[in-house]
Design a protein around this motif. Sequence first.
Motif, short mmCIF file in Angstrom:
data_model
loop_
_atom_site.label_atom_id
_atom_site.label_comp_id
_atom_site.label_asym_id
_atom_site.label_seq_id
_atom_site.Cartn_x
_atom_site.Cartn_y
_atom_site.Cartn_z
N ILE A 99 111.24 78.59 30.13
CA ILE A 99 111.83 78.18 28.86
C ILE A 99 112.89 77.10 29.10
CG2 ILE A 99 113.16 78.96 26.86
CD1 ILE A 99 112.02 81.80 27.44
N TRP A 100 112.86 76.07 28.25
CA TRP A 100 113.90 75.04 28.29
C TRP A 100 115.16 75.62 27.66
CZ3 TRP A 100 117.47 72.58 25.39
CH2 TRP A 100 117.98 71.37 25.87
N THR A 101 116.28 75.42 28.33
CA THR A 101 117.57 75.85 27.78
C THR A 101 118.62 74.78 28.04
OG1 THR A 101 119.22 77.62 27.70
CG2 THR A 101 118.22 77.16 29.83
N GLY A 102 119.52 74.63 27.08
CA GLY A 102 120.59 73.66 27.21
C GLY A 102 121.95 74.36 27.17
N GLN A 103 122.88 73.84 27.97
CA GLN A 103 124.24 74.37 27.98
C GLN A 103 125.03 73.68 26.87
OE1 GLN A 103 126.51 73.55 31.52
NE2 GLN A 103 128.02 75.12 31.02
N THR A 131 116.76 66.97 22.30
CA THR A 131 116.18 66.77 23.64
C THR A 131 115.47 65.44 23.82
OG1 THR A 131 114.01 67.70 23.12
CG2 THR A 131 115.75 69.27 23.79
N GLY A 132 115.24 64.71 22.74
CA GLY A 132 114.49 63.46 22.84
C GLY A 132 112.98 63.67 22.95
N VAL A 133 112.53 64.93 22.90
CA VAL A 133 111.11 65.24 23.03
C VAL A 133 110.41 65.00 21.68
CG1 VAL A 133 109.42 67.08 23.45
CG2 VAL A 133 111.45 66.87 24.90
N THR A 134 109.36 64.19 21.70
CA THR A 134 108.63 63.84 20.49
C THR A 134 107.38 64.72 20.32
OG1 THR A 134 107.51 62.12 21.77
CG2 THR A 134 109.43 61.45 20.46
N ARG A 135 106.83 64.71 19.11
CA ARG A 135 105.67 65.55 18.76
C ARG A 135 104.49 65.38 19.71
NH1 ARG A 135 104.90 66.74 12.59
NH2 ARG A 135 107.02 66.44 11.84
N ASP A 136 104.27 64.16 20.16
CA ASP A 136 103.12 63.90 21.02
C ASP A 136 103.27 64.50 22.41
OD1 ASP A 136 105.16 61.85 21.30
OD2 ASP A 136 103.79 60.82 22.64
N LEU A 137 104.48 64.98 22.74
CA LEU A 137 104.72 65.57 24.05
C LEU A 137 104.67 67.10 24.04
CD1 LEU A 137 107.60 63.30 25.42
CD2 LEU A 137 105.16 63.24 26.01
N GLY A 185 104.99 66.80 28.67
CA GLY A 185 105.55 65.63 29.34
C GLY A 185 106.11 65.94 30.71
N HIS A 186 106.94 65.03 31.18
CA HIS A 186 107.60 65.15 32.48
C HIS A 186 109.10 65.34 32.24
CE1 HIS A 186 103.92 63.95 34.49
NE2 HIS A 186 103.80 62.99 33.58
N ASP A 187 109.76 65.96 33.20
CA ASP A 187 111.19 66.25 33.03
C ASP A 187 112.02 65.00 32.73
OD1 ASP A 187 110.55 68.87 33.48
OD2 ASP A 187 111.72 69.08 35.33
N ASP A 188 111.64 63.86 33.30
CA ASP A 188 112.43 62.65 33.07
C ASP A 188 112.29 62.10 31.65
OD1 ASP A 188 109.87 61.58 33.27
OD2 ASP A 188 110.35 60.21 34.90
N ALA A 217 124.11 70.00 29.85
CA ALA A 217 123.14 70.13 30.94
C ALA A 217 121.94 70.90 30.41
CB ALA A 217 123.77 70.89 32.12
N TRP A 218 120.84 70.86 31.17
CA TRP A 218 119.67 71.64 30.78
C TRP A 218 118.92 72.08 32.02
CZ3 TRP A 218 114.57 70.46 31.86
CH2 TRP A 218 114.31 69.15 32.29
N LYS A 219 118.06 73.11 31.84
CA LYS A 219 117.24 73.61 32.95
C LYS A 219 116.09 74.44 32.38
CE LYS A 219 120.33 77.58 33.57
NZ LYS A 219 121.25 78.28 34.49
N TRP A 220 115.11 74.72 33.23
CA TRP A 220 114.01 75.64 32.92
C TRP A 220 114.37 77.01 33.50
CZ3 TRP A 220 110.68 73.72 29.58
CH2 TRP A 220 110.38 72.35 29.58
N ILE A 221 114.22 78.07 32.71
CA ILE A 221 114.53 79.41 33.20
C ILE A 221 113.49 80.41 32.69
CG2 ILE A 221 117.00 78.98 33.39
CD1 ILE A 221 117.45 80.56 30.84
#
Length: 161
Positions: free
Chosen positions: A25-29, A63-69, A111-114, A127-131
């Motif tokens: 899961i993506w999580t942000g601080q 997160t900047g993540v768009t629908r296509d991702l 997508g990719h992490d970058d 900050a963010w991470k996968w957990i």
Amino acid sequence: MTLDPESLPYRPCVGVVLINRVGQIWTGQRIDSPSPAWQMPQGGIDEGEAPRDAAFRELWEETGVTRDLVEVIDKTKGWVTYDLPADLLGKVWKGKFRGQKQKWFLFRYLGHDDQITIDRDHPEFAAWKWIGARDMCESIVPFKRAVYEQVVQTFRSHLAD
């Protein structure tokens, strides 16, 4: 005068459980918390906005993540609610709400992490991470923990521990 929480409505909101290819899961601080507070993307539903559209908007804003991702996998069937603790009641959301009622969506990140960018116009995360799911539930502020546990249980078959 004491504010009666029962007299206030819940704020309509969405949440996004964004998972990677292995179910983390993506999580942000949170940027606005004095102690480390981690959470999944979430936010209010604008007037006239469909919950699914709000989920895509919140994900992009935070997160900047768009629908296509992302691939839409599932959503909660009804609303999941939580009440604010007494020390926050009347202070957040201009005192208009007792807590939130949320619809949660499960999205798989393609997508990719970058391609994830938390440096936004109005950043919410430092900050963010996968957990794993267990760590996600332990990382949230206590008054939202029951919601996170319910959401994780709903989507359990897709999540890594």
